[in-house]
Write an enzyme that holds these catalytic residues in place. Structure first.
Site, PDB file in Angstrom:
ATOM      1  N   LYS A 234       0.574  -1.082   0.044  1.00 44.12           N
ATOM      2  CA  LYS A 234       0.024   0.026   0.023  1.00 44.12           C
ATOM      3  C   LYS A 234       0.845   1.177   0.072  1.00 44.12           C
ATOM      4  CE  LYS A 234      -3.684  -2.167   2.385  1.00 44.12           C
ATOM      5  NZ  LYS A 234      -4.431  -2.554   3.711  1.00 44.12           N
TER       6      LYS A 234
ATOM      7  N   GLN B 125      -4.205  -1.059   9.918  1.00 52.83           N
ATOM      8  CA  GLN B 125      -4.393  -2.428   9.277  1.00 52.83           C
ATOM      9  C   GLN B 125      -4.832  -3.319  10.325  1.00 52.83           C
ATOM     10  OE1 GLN B 125      -3.105  -3.289   6.096  1.00 52.83           O
ATOM     11  NE2 GLN B 125      -3.842  -5.223   6.374  1.00 52.83           N
TER      12      GLN B 125
ATOM     13  N   ASP C 234     -10.623   3.334   4.458  1.00 53.00           N
ATOM     14  CA  ASP C 234     -11.184   2.048   4.607  1.00 53.00           C
ATOM     15  C   ASP C 234     -12.590   1.924   4.245  1.00 53.00           C
ATOM     16  OD1 ASP C 234      -9.259   0.120   4.042  1.00 53.00           O
ATOM     17  OD2 ASP C 234      -8.570  -0.060   6.228  1.00 53.00           O
TER      18      ASP C 234
END
Ligand code: NDP
Length: 281
Positions: A50, A94, A117
């Site tokens: 990412k 994460q 997200d």
């Protein structure tokens, strides 16, 4: 019938190039912060990918790596600091988090305007209400793959395998918002194979290697395989038995090279979307 392969890697590369051009023309650099807690090796690979993709797109990207023993209060303090930082447009924590930290408490603490997200309940609620917001990256990537393939969900019978908050549920809502007739199947569904056989669009997000067999796929169906699993021989395989399903499907995504690259492209797009929305208003 041999299915058309839906090449997510190529589509993601095109979108990332277009995004890099858009970012280069902006008078500021959108900022992304990825927070990683602990040393889970799989998370390490995802976070590095990412970060690299974000830098390639011209974003101001940084990874904040905290020790495994980090407390919930310490992680929340980091999230609050990023919420307040005007240089930060997107925050991604994460998952999974170590057991001493409540995942929901952390996801709820992220400023919904920076929630790239799309996991904050405010963004989930917007999706439920069919309003604009930040949409979870993987289902958003699936919608783009369908669009690229020229597949309209309108009026189509769609079956989504899996009901997680990360993939299955938002996937079902996106398809519903796009006027598909949606069935959401899960581990308690009776006769999964029969449900799948009714699908014109079949999205599989279960996490069981090759669960979906060739004869579960209706002739000509569009099969999107979100699953990432290790096969018995160590190879990466999806939730769909690819060779068998390809003999029935009209189009199918491979694993790897299908949905996975789209997830990262959509994370970058969500970051730019968040940056523009924050500055607009
Ligand atoms: P979860 O484990 O959170 O959810 C799995 C879902 O599948 C649950 O709803 C579960 O049902 C259902 N399920 C499990 N076993 C069966 C079964 N035998 N039959 C029917 N349904 C079943 O997983 P995620 O949604 O997070 O991820 C799903 C897969 O997608 C994983 O392989 C993951 O690695 C992959 N993934 C890929 C991404 C990408 O970028 N390509 C991104 C995110 C995930 P129930 O709710 O009843 O327990």
């Amino acid at each position: 019938m041999t299915a058309r392969i839906l090449d997510g890697k190529a589509l993601a590369a095109r979108r990332r190039t277009a995004l890099a051009q858009q970012v280069a023309a902006l008078p500021f650099r959108p900022g992304l912060r990825v927070v990683r807690v602990g040393d889970d090796p799989a998370s390490g690979v995802y976070v590095r990918n990412k970060d690299r993709a974000a830098r390639e797109a011209g974003l101001d990207s940084e990874t904040i790596h905290l020790p495994e023993a980090t407390t919930e209060a310490e992680l929340l303090a980091v999230v609050h600091r990023l919420n307040e930082d005007p240089a930060v447009d997107g925050i991604l924590v994460q998952l999974p988090l170590p057991p001493q930290i409540r995942q929901d408490a952390v996801l709820d603490a992220v400023d919904p305007a920076k929630d790239v997200d799309g996991f904050h309940p405010v963004n989930g609620g917007a999706l439920l209400a069919g309003r604009p917001g930040l949409v979870p990256c993987t289902p958003r990537g699936v919608m783009l793959l369908l669009e690229e393939a020229g597949v309209s969900p309108r009026g189509a019978r769609a079956v989504v395998l899996g009901r997680s908050t990360i993939v299955g549920r938002p996937m079902s809502l996106l398809l519903l918002n796009a006027d598909a007739t949606v069935t959401t199947a899960h581990s308690r569904t009776r006769d999964l194979a029969a449900e799948c056989r009714r699908a014109e669009i079949l999205v599989c997000a279960v996490g069981r290697a090759e669960l979906v067999r060739g004869d579960w796929v209706a002739p000509g169906a569009i099969v999107i395989d979100v699953g990432i699993n290790r096969g018995a021989d160590g190879r990466l395989v999806g939730d769909v038995a690819f060779a068998e399903a390809s003999a029935h499907a009209g189009a199918i995504t491979p694993v790897p090279g299908g949905v996975g690259p789209m997830t990262i492209a959509c994370l970058l797009e969500n970051t730019v979307q968040a940056a523009l929305a924050r500055r607009a208003g």
